[in-house]
Design a protein around this motif. Structure first.
Motif, short mmCIF file in Angstrom:
data_model
loop_
_atom_site.label_atom_id
_atom_site.label_comp_id
_atom_site.label_asym_id
_atom_site.label_seq_id
_atom_site.Cartn_x
_atom_site.Cartn_y
_atom_site.Cartn_z
N TYR A 213 42.32 41.29 37.42
CA TYR A 213 42.57 39.99 36.75
C TYR A 213 43.61 39.55 37.46
O TYR A 213 43.44 38.60 38.72
N SER A 214 44.98 40.11 38.04
CA SER A 214 46.06 40.72 38.40
C SER A 214 45.24 39.75 39.67
O SER A 214 46.11 39.10 40.27
N LEU B 212 42.88 39.26 41.12
CA LEU B 212 42.52 37.57 41.76
C LEU B 212 42.99 36.68 41.61
O LEU B 212 42.50 35.71 42.27
N HIS B 213 43.65 36.48 40.53
CA HIS B 213 44.52 35.72 39.93
C HIS B 213 45.67 35.42 40.32
O HIS B 213 46.94 34.32 40.06
N ASP B 214 46.63 36.55 40.94
CA ASP B 214 47.53 36.35 41.53
C ASP B 214 48.81 36.43 40.30
O ASP B 214 49.85 35.50 40.51
N LEU B 215 48.87 37.47 39.27
CA LEU B 215 49.28 37.36 38.45
C LEU B 215 49.82 38.97 38.10
O LEU B 215 49.51 39.96 38.44
N ILE C 156 43.44 39.14 29.19
CA ILE C 156 42.24 39.53 29.08
C ILE C 156 42.32 39.85 27.57
O ILE C 156 41.43 40.27 27.36
N GLN C 157 43.24 40.68 27.08
CA GLN C 157 43.13 41.05 26.04
C GLN C 157 43.03 40.15 25.06
O GLN C 157 43.46 39.57 23.26
N ARG C 158 43.18 38.46 25.04
CA ARG C 158 43.46 37.29 24.13
C ARG C 158 41.54 36.08 24.91
O ARG C 158 41.59 35.89 23.61
N ASP C 159 40.97 37.47 25.38
CA ASP C 159 39.68 36.96 26.02
C ASP C 159 38.47 37.31 24.89
O ASP C 159 38.18 38.94 25.34
#
Length: 156
Positions: A35-36, A38-41, A50-53
């Motif tokens: 995710y980091s 793909l979204h540049d985070l 991720i842990q809140r989804d």
């Protein structure tokens, strides 16, 4: 092979439980890393998202449990085909209904027992964590409601 010969030893069950938990943490970090990218985070922020989804947590738990089950089957019963190793047999509808009724009746007391044990072992959750959990499982639309129910059913 007799059913008693196929019983999972206690250490094996504990090892698979530890493997499942480790795989859930590992997969959440792996998903967070992806995710980091793909979204540049930053990875920590992405892993937190991720842990809140709820949907992604459900996928992670299902992948970890399925992988641990596959590992356990290969380690403790490598020669049996999958349906035989899992002892999958049709059950009468009355038995299935009794199991569902027992699950519904036990949901509340087992949840309360889990809450009490969690509070004694880990201490009370912070208000921020309680609000985050409530926000994650509180639907704000019909689609979110379906997602919450489907995720909870998949987790159970």
């Amino acid at each position: 092979m007799k059913d008693t010969d196929r019983a999972l030893p206690g250490f094996g069950a504990l090892a698979l439980l530890v493997l499942t938990v480790a795989m859930m943490y590992g997969l959440s970090w792996l998903f967070g890393f992806a995710y980091s990218l793909l979204h540049d985070l930053p990875v920590l922020e992405a892993t937190g998202r991720i842990q809140r989804d709820l949907a992604l947590l459900t996928v992670i738990q299902l992948l970890a449990m399925g992988s641990a089950l596959a590992v356990g089957l290969r380690l403790f019963d490598p020669d049996s085909p999958l349906p035989e190793a899992l002892s999958l047999t049709p059950v009468p509808p009355a038995t299935l209904g009794a199991c569902i009724a027992a699950g519904v009746c036990l949901q509340w007391p087992l949840t309360e027992l889990s809450n009490v044990l969690h509070a004694h072992v880990f201490g009370p959750d912070s208000l921020a964590q309680q609000l985050a959990i409530q926000n994650m499982i509180e639907p704000h639309s019909f689609g979110q409601g379906v997602l919450v129910v489907a995720s909870m059913a998949a987790l159970i």
